[in-house]
Each structure stands twice: as C-alpha cells, then as structure tokens.
Design an enzyme around this catalytic site. Structure first.
Site, PDB file in Angstrom:
ATOM      1  N   GLU A  34       0.865  -1.174   0.000  1.00 16.43           N
ATOM      2  CA  GLU A  34       0.000   0.000   0.000  1.00 16.43           C
ATOM      3  C   GLU A  34       0.904   1.227   0.000  1.00 16.43           C
ATOM      4  O   GLU A  34       1.791   1.342   0.868  1.00 16.43           O
ATOM      5  CB  GLU A  34      -0.908   0.018   1.238  1.00 16.43           C
ATOM      6  N   ARG A 260       5.682 -13.053   9.340  1.00 10.94           N
ATOM      7  CA  ARG A 260       6.358 -11.820   8.968  1.00 10.94           C
ATOM      8  C   ARG A 260       7.737 -11.763   9.629  1.00 10.94           C
ATOM      9  O   ARG A 260       8.001 -12.448  10.612  1.00 10.94           O
ATOM     10  CB  ARG A 260       5.525 -10.623   9.370  1.00 10.94           C
ATOM     11  N   LYS A 270       4.786   0.194   9.588  1.00 10.36           N
ATOM     12  CA  LYS A 270       4.766   1.466   8.867  1.00 10.36           C
ATOM     13  C   LYS A 270       4.251   2.596   9.743  1.00 10.36           C
ATOM     14  O   LYS A 270       4.776   3.699   9.726  1.00 10.36           O
ATOM     15  CB  LYS A 270       3.888   1.337   7.622  1.00 10.36           C
TER      16      LYS A 270
HETATM   17  P1  ATP Z   1       2.661  -2.485   8.262  1.00  6.78           P
HETATM   18  O1  ATP Z   1       2.095  -3.652   8.999  1.00  6.78           O
HETATM   19  O2  ATP Z   1       4.060  -2.142   8.630  1.00  6.78           O
HETATM   20  O3  ATP Z   1       1.761  -1.304   8.207  1.00  6.78           O
HETATM   21  P2  ATP Z   1       1.747  -3.596   5.859  1.00  6.78           P
HETATM   22  O4  ATP Z   1       1.819  -5.056   5.918  1.00  6.78           O
HETATM   23  O5  ATP Z   1       0.422  -2.993   6.063  1.00  6.78           O
HETATM   24  O6  ATP Z   1       2.848  -2.969   6.776  1.00  6.78           O
HETATM   25  P3  ATP Z   1       1.791  -3.386   3.051  1.00  6.78           P
HETATM   26  O7  ATP Z   1       2.216  -2.276   2.183  1.00  6.78           O
HETATM   27  O8  ATP Z   1       0.373  -3.779   3.062  1.00  6.78           O
HETATM   28  O9  ATP Z   1       2.297  -3.042   4.505  1.00  6.78           O
HETATM   29  O10 ATP Z   1       2.691  -4.659   2.773  1.00  6.78           O
HETATM   30  C1  ATP Z   1       2.913  -5.179   1.496  1.00  6.78           C
HETATM   31  C2  ATP Z   1       3.293  -6.625   1.604  1.00  6.78           C
HETATM   32  O11 ATP Z   1       4.449  -6.783   2.410  1.00  6.78           O
HETATM   33  C3  ATP Z   1       2.187  -7.435   2.252  1.00  6.78           C
HETATM   34  O12 ATP Z   1       1.978  -8.587   1.466  1.00  6.78           O
HETATM   35  C4  ATP Z   1       2.723  -7.766   3.607  1.00  6.78           C
HETATM   36  O13 ATP Z   1       2.259  -9.010   4.029  1.00  6.78           O
HETATM   37  C5  ATP Z   1       4.227  -7.763   3.397  1.00  6.78           C
HETATM   38  N1  ATP Z   1       4.916  -7.419   4.631  1.00  6.78           N
HETATM   39  C6  ATP Z   1       4.743  -6.311   5.373  1.00  6.78           C
HETATM   40  N2  ATP Z   1       5.512  -6.344   6.478  1.00  6.78           N
HETATM   41  C7  ATP Z   1       6.185  -7.519   6.446  1.00  6.78           C
HETATM   42  C8  ATP Z   1       7.134  -8.151   7.316  1.00  6.78           C
HETATM   43  N3  ATP Z   1       7.547  -7.582   8.443  1.00  6.78           N
HETATM   44  N4  ATP Z   1       7.616  -9.356   6.949  1.00  6.78           N
HETATM   45  C9  ATP Z   1       7.217  -9.927   5.804  1.00  6.78           C
HETATM   46  N5  ATP Z   1       6.336  -9.392   4.951  1.00  6.78           N
HETATM   47  C10 ATP Z   1       5.815  -8.204   5.261  1.00  6.78           C
HETATM   48 MG    MG Z   2      -1.164  -4.006   4.662  1.00  9.12          MG
END
Ligand code: ATP
Ligand code: MG
Length: 568
Positions: A34, A260, A270
């Site tokens: 996102e 994760r 984020k």
């Molecule tokens: P946050 O939880 O930090 O706000 P998010 O998961 O909402 O991050 P996205 O932009 O939706 O952020 O993430 C894009 C992709 O990256 C998703 O498929 C998510 O599962 C993966 N991702 C995010 N954080 C991690 C992590 N710590 N380890 C592995 N994959 C991750």
């Molecule tokens: Mg997300």
C-alpha cells in the site's frame, strides 16, 4: 532452475500444485504494497519471496499498489516503492498494477453481491457495528438493516456512491454469518464512505472498497495463482474464499500465509516508522538508522546482502525475532569481497616523525584489496607529520594493548616501523596533543624485505595531504531487543547514541571526489559509504555501514537465523 531448490513449505505447496496441474501448472505471484509509507526490510522478505518464487518456477510476479484507502497514500510513496524494488534487484517488467484501476470492476462486483442478496447497506454507526459484532466468546447480533430489500440496497448504495450521505452514516456489508466463530465472517464491511480525494482517481469516488474485498478480487483479476501474505491474514482466508466463491469468479487464487519478519533492535511497522519521521526522531524515511530500504541504501547496505539475508532467514509458519547481527553479518560478508581498502582516521592525533626530512613526501604503495590483486594498488603520500587514531596511542597501556605507547615500536600500515620518542601535552588540560617518534628507514614493506616483527600495526594519513571528512557512526536505533512489543511507548527506547557525528576526521587523499554511494573499508575500522545527500567533493561525509566486527555479539555464539541456527 530445479524444482527442489531452496525448499520451504510455500514452495512445497507450489510444487504440489504444479504436479497436480492446478492453475495449469502456472505460477503467478504479486507483491502488493500500500503506498502509504516507504518499504522496510520486512517488505524485502516478501519481495524476495514473491519475485524469487516467480523466477524459480518460470512464472511472473506483479507489482501492485494496493491503493484502496485514499488517506495517507501518495505518488511520492509510489515512486519510492518503485525505486526500492528496483534497487533491491527485481524487475516487474510491464506488470505494474494499481488496485485503484479496478474500482469500476469492484463496484460491479459489489452490485452483483447486492443483487444476489449477499450484501446490504447497513445504517448503524461505526460504534454500533462494533457493539453488534460480539466477541470471541459471544456471537454477534444481526443488524436491523440486514433484511433490506435488494431494491432498497441498490438504491442506497447508488446514492452512497453519488455522495448523498455523510461519512459513517452507511456502509455496505457482506451478508454472511453474525454467529460465525471466525469474527472476520460476521458481516464484514466491504465499502465505506470516505470523502477524501484519491491521489490517482481524484474526486471520482467517495466510497472506497475495504482491503479484504479489494485484495482477493484484484488477485483474481490479475490471475494470480498464489497470493502470499503474512500470518495475520490467516483468519481472513475464509473471507477471501467467500468473496471469490460467492461471486463465482473465473479465477480463484490460493492464499498462503507465512510469518512476517521481526528484526531485533528496530521496528517494522509502517505506522510507527511514520511516527519516527513525523516526530523528528530521525531525519526522514532515508535516515541511515531506519530499517527502510531507502535508509539502508543511504547507509551503504548492498542490495545483494539484503537478498542473502532474506534467503537465510527463510520462510516459516511461526513468528520469531531475527537478530539484527545476522543482517549485519550478511552486509559484512558482501562488502568484504569487493569494498576497496583505504585509510581514514576518525579521531586524529598528530604524530611527528622527528628523523623524517621536513620537505620530503614519499609515495607508499598500498593494495586496494588484500586478497584480490586484480583490484590494483594506489599510492598514498607519506610525510613527516601524520595523523593516527587517538586510541592507537595510550600513555599507560592496559595488558594486551599492542598499539603505540611509551617505549614501544609499531608498524605504520604498509609503511615504516616507528618508535616512540615523546609526547606534548596541553599544559592546561593535560590532553595529549602530539606524539613524537623516530622511524627506521630500512623497515619499509615487511612483505618483500623479510619480516621484522613489530608489536602492532596502526593506520595513518599524512597531515599535509589528507582530506578532511565528516564521519557518522550509527548504532542500533533502539536499546532493547524488541521495541515493537512495547506498544505506543516504543519511542522511549530510542538509543540516544544511535548517531555520533565526528566532524574532524581525516581520510587519505585518494578519496577526494569519491562518488556518492561508493563504499570502502577503512582499514581496521569498518565499512563506510559516501553519503549521497550531505557530501561535497572537498568534504565527503561517510556513513559507517557496519564496524569490522560485531561489537554486540555475546562472545562467539550463534545467532538466531529464523528457521536455522548457524555459526558465524
Ligand atoms: P505495516 O504492517 O508495517 O503497516 P503492511 O503489511 O500494512 O505494513 P503493506 O504495504 O500492506 O504493509 O505490505 C505489502 C506486503 O508486504 C504485504 O503482502 C505484507 O504481508 C508484506 N509485509 C509487510 N511487512 C512484512 C514483514 N515484516 N515481513 C514480511 N512481509 C511483510
Ligand atoms: Mg497491509
């Protein structure tokens, strides 16, 4: 590439699907960020996994901006994401997609659900919806609006879209099961009113689809075969499948969840990273202390080290905390192979060679890499007045100190042996201002002229020739291993020593004009990168990437590798 390479449970599932011809043997993954923040090392794990699987099985990997929530999303973030994915070494070719491009189609899917009696407009307030949802131990209650007619629902939804209603007055909900033990299935919201312009669609929409609805359908539209996501979406898989089954879409991807990445001494959320940026705790998203890819790039981490790290941690089904030392170990290993060696003195102390001629400059031949002669040599000027590292001299040395001290001899790296003769102190403060030594003119190049044992070797630069530089020493951003577990108080655990700026360092003259982003090993100290933002050709700013050795390691132990344990 072979099918059994680097196997893990996700690859096993995919190989099974290939064997059984599910998806006609096709493999299509996606990385769906996102654009509401910069990518961090956790995202790198997902990028390496999705692009890596596509490459391994001759498939494709889409890059999709999952941009269905206009608040917080921006083109700046899209641009940063593209730059970071590219830098990490992956190529999406012509497969860049935006969930916001599917808004019309998603709206049509919502209409279809309404027409089939599978969605309704609910006019409870957000608070009421929460109260009606029940708890893990108690079933929810049905909304009084649940049994509106199809006609009424179509009319209200149409008017929601037309902007007739205020935010929070109505939502569209899927009609599933308020008593489901899986809370996600209790008539989830699929559209809400949000009168916020979108960075791509502007004011075209004032209703926006929820993540669970948009995500599975975007995957289906793009004919993704394996929708790989993190564990917190495990319960949402039932909903993912419900939407696709209920809408009888042509293509139904398989969702697979993995743990994760959590990394010690930092945070990978984020929302919290945004807080660090907005509160000015760090200089910005690309502050070299940040766990963002932009920060790591600026600090000097090579992308291949991050890829290597992601491969080593592997993928698993249970969450754990991976030690930051493992990442730093990967960085060191890569840099050790190709970073040119140079000499730089971080905290200079003047050293005068009493018996060296005043006007003379010698050129000392230094190898650019001790193990790789093809990297060549350079000539480093040597003269009567040098700078050495402040802590390479000690007036009353502790046991095992093998550097310069009264009565001792040491070797100047690649140059002569010098012998202590005396020192000058500041009469007021008592601080050592300069050291006097004599040199042995016959002692140059121990390697070609027979070894003469000396106690220690120290690095140096010639005071008349060296280049002033600023050096920025970075340490862990937090001083506890798991600040992410501290909730909203995480900022209290910022390491106050995470940045130390040394403004009077001196580096050898070959570094004049060193290109921004270039990386070096300062002999005996660590790896450094020319900061692309703060440097000028006459005064480079060096970011310390990593010290030569892991000062945090508890003895020579093992480090947590995620799935495996490895000796380092
Ligand atoms: P946050 O939880 O930090 O706000 P998010 O998961 O909402 O991050 P996205 O932009 O939706 O952020 O993430 C894009 C992709 O990256 C998703 O498929 C998510 O599962 C993966 N991702 C995010 N954080 C991690 C992590 N710590 N380890 C592995 N994959 C991750
Ligand atoms: Mg997300």
């Amino acid at each position: 590439m072979g099918l059994s390479e680097g196997s893990d449970f996700i690859r096993e599932i995919i190989e099974e699907h290939i064997r059984t011809n599910r998806f006609q043997g096709r493999v299509a993954t996606r990385f769906p960020p996102e654009p509401n923040g910069y990518l961090h090392i956790g995202h790198a794990k997902s990028i390496c996994l999705n692009f890596g699987i596509a490459a391994q099985y001759g498939g494709t990997c889409n890059l999709r901006m999952d941009d269905t929530d206009p608040s917080g999303e921006s083109q700046e973030y899209v641009d940063a994401i593209l730059q970071d994915v590219k830098w990490l070494g992956f190529d999406w070719g012509d497969r860049l997609y935006f969930a916001s491009d599917y808004y019309d189609q998603l709206y049509e899917y919502a209409i279809q659900l309404i027409k089939e009696g599978k969605a309704y407009v609910c006019s409870l307030s957000p608070d009421e919806i929460r109260q009606y949802r029940g708890t893990l131990t108690e079933p929810g209650r049905e909304s009084p609006y649940r049994n509106r007619s199809v006609e009424e629902n179509l009319d209200l939804f149409e008017r929601m879209r037309a902007g007739e209603f205020e935010e929070g007055t109505h939502v569209l909900r899927a009609k599933i099961d308020m008593a489901s033990p899986n809370m996600v299935m209790r008539d989830p919201v699929i559209y809400r009113i949000k009168k916020v312009p979108h960075y791509r669609t502007g004011n075209q929409w004032c209703i926006y689809p929820m993540y669970d609805f948009a995500h599975c359908l975007s995957d289906s539209i793009e004919k993704i075969t394996h929708s790989i996501c993190t564990l917190e979406f495990e319960n949402n898989r039932a909903l993912y499948d419900w939407f696709l089954d209920t809408l009888r879409v042509e293509h139904h991807p398989q969702q697979i969840e993995f743990a994760r990445l959590n990394l010690s001494y930092t945070i990978l959320s984020k929302r919290r990273l945004i807080e660090l940026v907005e509160r000015g705790v760090v200089e910005g998203w690309d502050d070299p202390r940040m766990p963002t890819l932009a920060g790591m790039r600026r600090r000097g981490y090579p992308p291949e080290a991050i890829r290597d790290f992601c491969e080593r941690i592997g993928v698993a089904k249970t969450e754990n905390l991976v030690d930051l030392s493992l990442l730093e170990h990967c960085v060191r290993e890569v840099l050790n192979q190709w970073a040119p060696r140079v000499m730089g003195v971080l905290r200079p102390l003047r050293l005068i060679i009493d018996n060296f001629p005043e006007e003379k400059t010698e050129e000392i031949v230094c190898p650019n890499h001790p193990k790789n002669p093809s990297m060549g040599i350079r000539k480093v000027p040597f003269s009567k007045v040098l700078y050495i590292e402040e802590d390479d001299f000690c007036e009353s040395p502790p046991p095992k100190y093998n550097r310069l001290a009264p009565g001792r001899e040491v070797r100047l790296r690649y140059a002569y042996k010098i012998k202590y003769e005396g020192l000058v102190k500041d009469p007021k403060s008592g601080k050592v201002m300069e050291i006097h030594c004599s040199y042995d003119p016959e002692s140059l190049r121990p390697s070609s002229s027979g070894i003469r044992r000396t106690e220690g070797v120290i690095h140096w630069v010639s005071a008349a020739h060296s280049l002033p530089a600023e050096v920025r020493l970075y340490d862990r951003l937090f001083n506890i291993p798991n600040p992410g577990a501290k909730g909203d108080d995480f900022i209290e655990y910022i390491n106050p020593k995470s940045l130390e700026i040394l403004s009077s360092s001196q580096v050898e003259p070959s570094l004049r004009g060193a290109p921004p982003g270039s990386r070096y090993q300062f002999e005996r100290i660590g790896y450094f990168c020319v900061d692309p933002k703060l440097s000028s050709s006459e005064r480079p700013v060096f970011n310390r990437i990593v010290p030569l050795r892991d000062s945090w390691a508890k003895l020579a132990g093992t480090i947590n590798q995620g799935n495996k344990q490895e000796k380092v």
